[in-house]
Design a protein around this motif. Structure first.
Motif, PDB file in Angstrom:
ATOM      1  N   LYS A  80      -5.300  10.053   5.248  1.00 45.73           N
ATOM      2  CA  LYS A  80      -4.378  10.313   4.152  1.00 45.73           C
ATOM      3  C   LYS A  80      -3.342  11.362   4.541  1.00 45.73           C
ATOM      4  CE  LYS A  80      -4.518  11.337  -0.819  1.00 45.73           C
ATOM      5  NZ  LYS A  80      -5.431  11.648  -1.968  1.00 45.73           N
ATOM      6  N   CYS A 118      -3.754   4.052   9.577  1.00 48.92           N
ATOM      7  CA  CYS A 118      -5.031   3.449   9.949  1.00 48.92           C
ATOM      8  C   CYS A 118      -5.325   3.760  11.410  1.00 48.92           C
ATOM      9  CB  CYS A 118      -4.999   1.936   9.742  1.00 48.92           C
ATOM     10  SG  CYS A 118      -5.107   1.408   8.028  1.00 48.92           S
ATOM     11  N   VAL A 127      -4.277   6.279  -2.691  1.00 47.11           N
ATOM     12  CA  VAL A 127      -4.174   6.345  -1.238  1.00 47.11           C
ATOM     13  C   VAL A 127      -5.568   6.307  -0.613  1.00 47.11           C
ATOM     14  CG1 VAL A 127      -3.256   7.641   0.714  1.00 47.11           C
ATOM     15  CG2 VAL A 127      -2.094   7.734  -1.498  1.00 47.11           C
ATOM     16  N   CYS A 128      -5.793   5.320   0.264  1.00 46.44           N
ATOM     17  CA  CYS A 128      -7.042   5.182   1.033  1.00 46.44           C
ATOM     18  C   CYS A 128      -8.259   4.818   0.174  1.00 46.44           C
ATOM     19  CB  CYS A 128      -7.353   6.433   1.852  1.00 46.44           C
ATOM     20  SG  CYS A 128      -6.192   6.695   3.221  1.00 46.44           S
ATOM     21  N   GLU A 129      -8.089   4.563  -1.099  1.00 46.14           N
ATOM     22  CA  GLU A 129      -9.208   4.188  -1.960  1.00 46.14           C
ATOM     23  C   GLU A 129      -8.818   2.975  -2.794  1.00 46.14           C
ATOM     24  OE1 GLU A 129     -10.458   7.468  -4.320  1.00 46.14           O
ATOM     25  OE2 GLU A 129     -10.876   8.764  -2.599  1.00 46.14           O
ATOM     26  N   ASN A 135     -10.379   1.519   1.032  1.00 47.36           N
ATOM     27  CA  ASN A 135      -9.852   1.602   2.388  1.00 47.36           C
ATOM     28  C   ASN A 135      -9.052   0.334   2.719  1.00 47.36           C
ATOM     29  OD1 ASN A 135      -9.319   2.049   5.067  1.00 47.36           O
ATOM     30  ND2 ASN A 135     -11.461   2.005   5.747  1.00 47.36           N
ATOM     31  N   CYS A 194      -7.793  -0.350   5.635  1.00 49.17           N
ATOM     32  CA  CYS A 194      -7.907  -0.629   7.065  1.00 49.17           C
ATOM     33  C   CYS A 194      -9.079  -1.570   7.336  1.00 49.17           C
ATOM     34  CB  CYS A 194      -8.092   0.673   7.851  1.00 49.17           C
ATOM     35  SG  CYS A 194      -6.902   1.970   7.421  1.00 49.17           S
ATOM     36  N   GLU A 210       0.845  -1.202   0.000  1.00 50.48           N
ATOM     37  CA  GLU A 210       0.000   0.000   0.000  1.00 50.48           C
ATOM     38  C   GLU A 210       0.880   1.252   0.000  1.00 50.48           C
ATOM     39  OE1 GLU A 210      -3.123   0.534  -0.250  1.00 50.48           O
ATOM     40  OE2 GLU A 210      -3.998  -1.457   0.020  1.00 50.48           O
ATOM     41  N   PRO A 211       0.501   2.287  -0.815  1.00 50.16           N
ATOM     42  CA  PRO A 211      -0.803   2.502  -1.454  1.00 50.16           C
ATOM     43  C   PRO A 211      -0.867   2.062  -2.923  1.00 50.16           C
ATOM     44  CG  PRO A 211       0.439   4.522  -1.489  1.00 50.16           C
ATOM     45  CD  PRO A 211       1.308   3.511  -0.808  1.00 50.16           C
ATOM     46  N   PHE A 217      -0.313   7.043   4.467  1.00 48.21           N
ATOM     47  CA  PHE A 217      -1.580   6.957   5.190  1.00 48.21           C
ATOM     48  C   PHE A 217      -1.332   6.325   6.548  1.00 48.21           C
ATOM     49  CE2 PHE A 217      -1.013   2.842   3.353  1.00 48.21           C
ATOM     50  CZ  PHE A 217      -1.554   1.963   4.267  1.00 48.21           C
ATOM     51  N   LYS A 259     -10.249   3.553  10.226  1.00 49.13           N
ATOM     52  CA  LYS A 259     -10.363   4.730   9.364  1.00 49.13           C
ATOM     53  C   LYS A 259      -9.008   5.048   8.758  1.00 49.13           C
ATOM     54  CE  LYS A 259     -11.969   9.541   9.373  1.00 49.13           C
ATOM     55  NZ  LYS A 259     -12.499  10.651  10.203  1.00 49.13           N
ATOM     56  N   CYS A 260      -8.982   5.254   7.451  1.00 48.24           N
ATOM     57  CA  CYS A 260      -7.742   5.566   6.738  1.00 48.24           C
ATOM     58  C   CYS A 260      -7.554   7.088   6.686  1.00 48.24           C
ATOM     59  CB  CYS A 260      -7.800   4.981   5.326  1.00 48.24           C
ATOM     60  SG  CYS A 260      -6.259   5.167   4.403  1.00 48.24           S
TER      61      CYS A 260
END
Length: 596
Positions: free
Chosen positions: A181, A188, A167-169, A171, A173, A155-156, A186, A178-179
């Motif tokens: 950015k 978690c 990044v974070c898309e 998620n 985690c 990741e990412p 990132f 909750k991720c």
């Protein structure tokens, strides 16, 4: 590690240099010594995570080379080896690897019918699918079906080839985490009760006893390194995935969760530093008590199978102890070490590629030779390996001996930084270096020494499952035979290396071949032997100086060589050079008889 011949040699006992890398340090596995503390997730532990910048700078994630590189065929041209190992037309034992079917052709030849996807004269070549850079910024893992690999992205970076950045898309985690950015990085933020970089570790994630039954989700070492998948091409031999289902009886499979399949004190995993493969214990909690209840809505965690939690303070008992009751040292010595060369490993990892890890009890004759300034209060430091051949006698390399220092040997432990209950430490009473030992700018000659340990009436080391003797050889062994070297790779003044014992498989190389001008030429004499792989590779020099090169003879391990010297590490046409023990059998016996 191997004593390295360099254009301008340093003092043979100065294992460190100005930067602390050590004369032998580049042979070792470059990694931190594990701390292995108590439940580090409960303390103020700083989590180490691989950031975007680290990933794109990692040399392992280089762009794919479409030409020939070291990953295209790491077998090299080994026709000469197969000729040496040919069983003269016999298919018993079966020379074909990977379940190949042997068919005899005439009196002195055979053919292997190889199952897909294997090929080669002995079905030794698996699919070379995990070429460098194939998975972009991700780990290439092996599968049993076409295309025989899968990319596990860092990741990412995203599947399928780990080159696309997001990044974070989606998620990354788990369990409601909750991720957050931060540029291309990132974090978690986990919901209550969950932990780990991706919030995969639940509140009931812990291990009992030695963790053999552990089936939790921890995937980081004590030092915060990310665990490799068990089907990583870094780990598996012969290029094929051996796991037919997601979990087997050892809990191994196509995942990177910590497990303990071989009898270690706690769960562990393999991890990578650049191109170096290491292992360490995991950042997993010991169970305080078995729990069956869990908060509503929290998915069930795998439960330990043992009903009784272990003590958190009492160390494990050694497997073997001297018999109870008053026994004289003479009687005890007579009842021990009646056999040699037969290990009793707790549980070997037969499917994992050799050269990575030693199972407890698998190399019970390996010792660590340690030194400190004479009569000082300074701690002893590991300088070389050695091999136990009798209760009071250890073989090692002559260049390891410094008679101006106090010496001791540590045996029975796989770890230098955390000896366990099976460890035995004995002082060296006398060091005997061969009378004709000498060094030149090209080689080290008669590189052998005997250490007489301090004991009582011939009783020094106590035989246990973890402390046994290796046998002395009877005769010369055939060229091309596969043997084993072992060592820690740590040096006196360097933190580079492994605090855990490592082993590697090497091949005995023909003396005439190794004496060719392109290899070692006239530097080689009949007191030396070469072992390794002529095409190069780190596995040809992973043993500590003085450590054992052992080979199987009549189902027993014989000490055929002692790690001596070499020209750099893993260099083509520069295999490791070992002291040929068969040339010193009379010397060994005479010194032992003269120093009862």
């Amino acid at each position: 590690m191997n004593y390295v011949i360099q254009p301008k040699k340093k003092d043979k006992h100065n294992h460190g240099d100005e930067e602390g890398h050590g004369q032998h340090g580049h042979h070792g596995h470059q990694g931190h010594h594990g701390r292995h503390g108590n439940n580090s997730r409960h303390g103020m532990k700083k989590i180490k995570k691989m950031k975007y910048e680290d990933i794109i700078k990692d040399v392992f994630f280089a762009a794919e080379n479409t030409g020939d590189d070291e990953d295209d065929d790491d077998q090299g041209n080994q026709d000469w080896l197969f000729e040496l190992q040919d069983p003269d037309g016999q298919c018993n034992p079966n020379p074909c690897l990977n379940e190949g079917v042997c068919k005899e052709k005439g009196k002195r030849n055979y053919k292997c019918d190889c199952p897909s996807p294997f090929k080669g004269k002995r079905c030794e070549k698996g699919p070379r699918v995990c070429r460098r850079g194939r998975c972009g910024n991700g780990e290439c893992v092996l599968t049993s079906s076409p295309p025989f690999y899968e990319c596990k992205c860092k990741e990412p970076f995203k599947p399928p080839n780990c080159r696309r950045l997001s990044v974070c898309e989606p998620n990354p985690c788990s369990n409601g985490g909750k991720c957050i950015k931060d540029g291309n990085n990132f974090d978690c933020v986990c919901t209550e009760g969950f932990s780990g970089r991706f919030c995969k570790v639940g509140p009931d994630d812990c291990y009992l006893d030695d963790g053999e039954s552990y089936r939790g989700n921890v995937s980081e070492t004590d030092d915060g390194d990310d665990c490799l998948h068990w089907n990583s091409h870094f780990i598996l031999a012969h290029g094929v995935n051996p796991f037919k289902s997601f979990e087997d009886q050892d809990g191994l499979g196509p995942h990177n969760f910590c497990r303990n399949p071989d009898g270690e004190p706690k769960p562990w995993c393999f991890f990578r530093r650049g191109r170096r493969l290491l292992w360490d214990y995991c950042d997993v909690m010991r169970c305080i008590k078995p729990t069956t209840d869990r908060p509503t809505g929290v998915p069930p965690s795998p439960q330990p199978t043992s009903a009784n939690p272990p003590s958190t303070t009492k160390p494990p008992e050694p497997t073997a102890q001297p018999s109870a009751g008053p026994v004289s040292p003479t009687e005890t010595a007579a009842s021990q070490f009646r056999t040699c060369g037969v290990p009793q490993p707790k549980k070997a990892i037969t499917r994992i590629f050799g050269g990575l890890k030693v199972s407890p009890g698998a190399i019970p004759w390996q010792v660590s030779l340690q030194q400190k300034p004479k009569n000082s209060n300074l701690p002893y430091r590991h300088v070389c390996g050695g091999v136990l051949i009798k209760s009071c006698w250890v073989l090692t390399a002559g260049h390891c001996i410094d008679k101006s220092k106090d010496m001791q040997v540590l045996m029975g432990s796989l770890s230098l930084d955390k000896p366990d209950a099976s460890t035995q430490i004995l002082p060296v009473e006398k060091a005997i270096v061969h009378e004709n030992y000498r060094e030149t700018t090209g080689a080290v000659y008669n590189d052998i020494a005997l250490l007489r340990l301090r004991g009582t009436e011939g009783f020094c080391a106590n035989e246990t499952q973890f402390v046994k003797t290796a046998c002395l050889p009877d005769a010369q062994l055939p060229d091309g035979m596969e043997c084993t070297i072992s060592g820690w790779g740590a040096t006196e003044q360097s933190d580079y290396g492994s605090s855990h014992l490592l082993e590697a498989n090497v091949l005995l190389i023909n003396q005439e071949k190794c004496s060719e001008p392109a290899i070692y030429g006239s530097n080689l004499d009949n007191t030396m032997l070469c072992a390794g792989h002529l095409q190069g590779g780190v596995d040809s020099c992973q043993g500590d100086s003085g450590g054992p090169l052992t080979c199987k003879e009549n189902n027993s391990s014989v000490i055929y060589g002692l790690v001596s010297w070499g020209d750099q590490c893993g260099k083509q046409n520069r295999p490791g050079v070992y002291t040929r023990v068969t040339q010193f059998l009379d010397w060994i016996k005479s010194k032992i008889q003269a120093n009862p």
